[in-house]
Write a protein that holds these residues in place. Structure first.
Motif, PDB file in Angstrom:
ATOM      1  N   THR A 161       0.852  -1.182   0.000  1.00 40.72           N
ATOM      2  CA  THR A 161       0.000   0.000   0.000  1.00 40.72           C
ATOM      3  C   THR A 161       0.891   1.237   0.000  1.00 40.72           C
ATOM      4  O   THR A 161       1.536   1.547   0.998  1.00 40.72           O
ATOM      5  CB  THR A 161      -0.914   0.005   1.240  1.00 40.72           C
ATOM      6  OG1 THR A 161      -1.656  -1.206   1.267  1.00 40.72           O
ATOM      7  CG2 THR A 161      -1.863   1.184   1.190  1.00 40.72           C
ATOM      8  N   ARG A 211       0.502   4.251   2.641  1.00 45.52           N
ATOM      9  CA  ARG A 211       0.709   3.982   4.056  1.00 45.52           C
ATOM     10  C   ARG A 211       2.017   4.619   4.541  1.00 45.52           C
ATOM     11  O   ARG A 211       2.986   4.717   3.794  1.00 45.52           O
ATOM     12  CB  ARG A 211       0.752   2.469   4.295  1.00 45.52           C
ATOM     13  CG  ARG A 211       1.067   2.106   5.743  1.00 45.52           C
ATOM     14  CD  ARG A 211       1.022   0.631   5.978  1.00 45.52           C
ATOM     15  NE  ARG A 211       1.790   0.273   7.152  1.00 45.52           N
ATOM     16  CZ  ARG A 211       2.008  -0.962   7.572  1.00 45.52           C
ATOM     17  NH1 ARG A 211       1.503  -1.980   6.888  1.00 45.52           N
ATOM     18  NH2 ARG A 211       2.724  -1.204   8.642  1.00 45.52           N
ATOM     19  N   TYR A 215       5.136   4.152   6.198  1.00 51.47           N
ATOM     20  CA  TYR A 215       6.052   3.090   6.612  1.00 51.47           C
ATOM     21  C   TYR A 215       7.222   3.623   7.445  1.00 51.47           C
ATOM     22  O   TYR A 215       7.965   2.841   8.032  1.00 51.47           O
ATOM     23  CB  TYR A 215       6.619   2.363   5.392  1.00 51.47           C
ATOM     24  CG  TYR A 215       5.621   1.486   4.677  1.00 51.47           C
ATOM     25  CD1 TYR A 215       5.038   0.387   5.313  1.00 51.47           C
ATOM     26  CD2 TYR A 215       5.265   1.737   3.355  1.00 51.47           C
ATOM     27  CE1 TYR A 215       4.133  -0.428   4.653  1.00 51.47           C
ATOM     28  CE2 TYR A 215       4.364   0.926   2.689  1.00 51.47           C
ATOM     29  CZ  TYR A 215       3.798  -0.155   3.344  1.00 51.47           C
ATOM     30  OH  TYR A 215       2.900  -0.954   2.688  1.00 51.47           O
ATOM     31  N   ARG A 260       6.917  -0.967   9.673  1.00 47.29           N
ATOM     32  CA  ARG A 260       6.281  -2.083   8.947  1.00 47.29           C
ATOM     33  C   ARG A 260       6.440  -3.347   9.803  1.00 47.29           C
ATOM     34  O   ARG A 260       7.000  -4.352   9.367  1.00 47.29           O
ATOM     35  CB  ARG A 260       6.940  -2.264   7.582  1.00 47.29           C
ATOM     36  CG  ARG A 260       6.095  -3.019   6.567  1.00 47.29           C
ATOM     37  CD  ARG A 260       6.894  -3.302   5.302  1.00 47.29           C
ATOM     38  NE  ARG A 260       6.079  -3.965   4.297  1.00 47.29           N
ATOM     39  CZ  ARG A 260       6.574  -4.662   3.274  1.00 47.29           C
ATOM     40  NH1 ARG A 260       7.894  -4.767   3.128  1.00 47.29           N
ATOM     41  NH2 ARG A 260       5.771  -5.240   2.415  1.00 47.29           N
TER      42      ARG A 260
END
Length: 266
Positions: free
Chosen positions: A4, A7, A9, A25
């Motif tokens: 994604t 997102r 991270y 993550r």
């Protein structure tokens, strides 16, 4: 591959002149996909430009600092894609000199725990100071994956851990934070649950000095390390190990959770 891109991270924050950059993550043990590398580069550049930040602490959320490159995305590309990209990394996602591209002369302290593997180890060794939690396990995975470890070898020697680095580079074995400290590879081993406290204490000590004095040291240190590591990588580059059958078999074996079926030297 299921990533994604919107997102977050990598998280960035700054408090009392000390920035915190955290890999986020945790469900993948902070495995570095192309997007993770790009976001980390952006966070490091943000730190470099942040007038309120004097020192950064690089850490990881969850059970590990970084389990290395995302094998499923970066190392299982088609041969055509590997040839076009010049390696397993995606466009704008080369982690080999990530810190040197992004931060001019501000110090970065690595605060690592759990597992520090492959790309995560290279990133850690590029940092200026390293604090590891007791029991942290490190591994140079590039040797067993068929990618070669010239850059890691140079990082070990630059830090004064030459004989230890020779052994680790050639065997690819795990080693602990305690071994790394004894070999002069890292600066401190923090007690369990005290990693960030120990890293912050070190950051405060650095930040107490005149910033330009600190940056003069960092600038010089990075120039010499970057030159040494690039010269080592240059020796390995013509072999294009990322195109070999052994590299493909090692990556496939990792994906299929089995032992490699035998390396052929081609």
């Amino acid at each position: 591959m299921g990533e994604t891109t919107d997102r977050q991270y990598v998280e960035y924050g700054c408090h009392d002149r000390i920035a915190t950059i955290a890999l986020n993550r945790p469900e993948k043990l902070n495995a570095a996909s192309d997007e993770v590398v790009r976001q980390l580069m952006a966070a490091l550049r943000r730190f470099d430009a942040d007038p309120d930040a004097l020192v950064a602490i690089l850490c990881g959320r969850g059970r590990a600092f970084c389990s290395g490159a995302d094998v499923h995305q970066r190392q299982l590309r088609s041969r055509e894609e590997l040839e076009r990209l010049g390696g397993p990394q995606g466009h704008g996602a080369n982690a080999a000199d990530l810190l040197f591209q992004s931060v001019n002369s501000k110090p970065v302290i690595a605060a690592v725990h759990g597992h520090v593997l492959g790309l995560g180890l290279a990133l850690t060794l590029d940092c200026d100071l390293i604090v590891a939690e007791a029991g942290t396990r490190f591994q140079l995975t590039e040797t067993s994956r068929g990618l070669g470890a010239a850059r890691h070898w140079a990082q070990f020697h630059f830090r004064g851990a030459g004989a230890f680095g020779d052994e680790v580079a050639l065997t690819g074995r795990f080693f602990t934070a305690e071994e790394a400290l004894a070999a002069n590879l890292i600066n401190r081993v923090a007690p369990k649950e005290k990693l960030m406290e120990s890293a912050r204490e070190l950051a405060v000590s650095v930040a107490a000095n005149p910033p330009l004095s600190v940056r003069a040291i960092i600038r010089t240190r990075r120039w010499y390390l970057d030159r040494y590591a690039k010269e080592a990588a240059f020796q390995q580059a013509p072999m294009r190990l990322y195109l070999t059958e052994d590299f493909h078999e090692a990556a496939l074996a990792f994906k299929e959770k089995r032992k490699p079926r035998g390396f052929k030297g081609r």
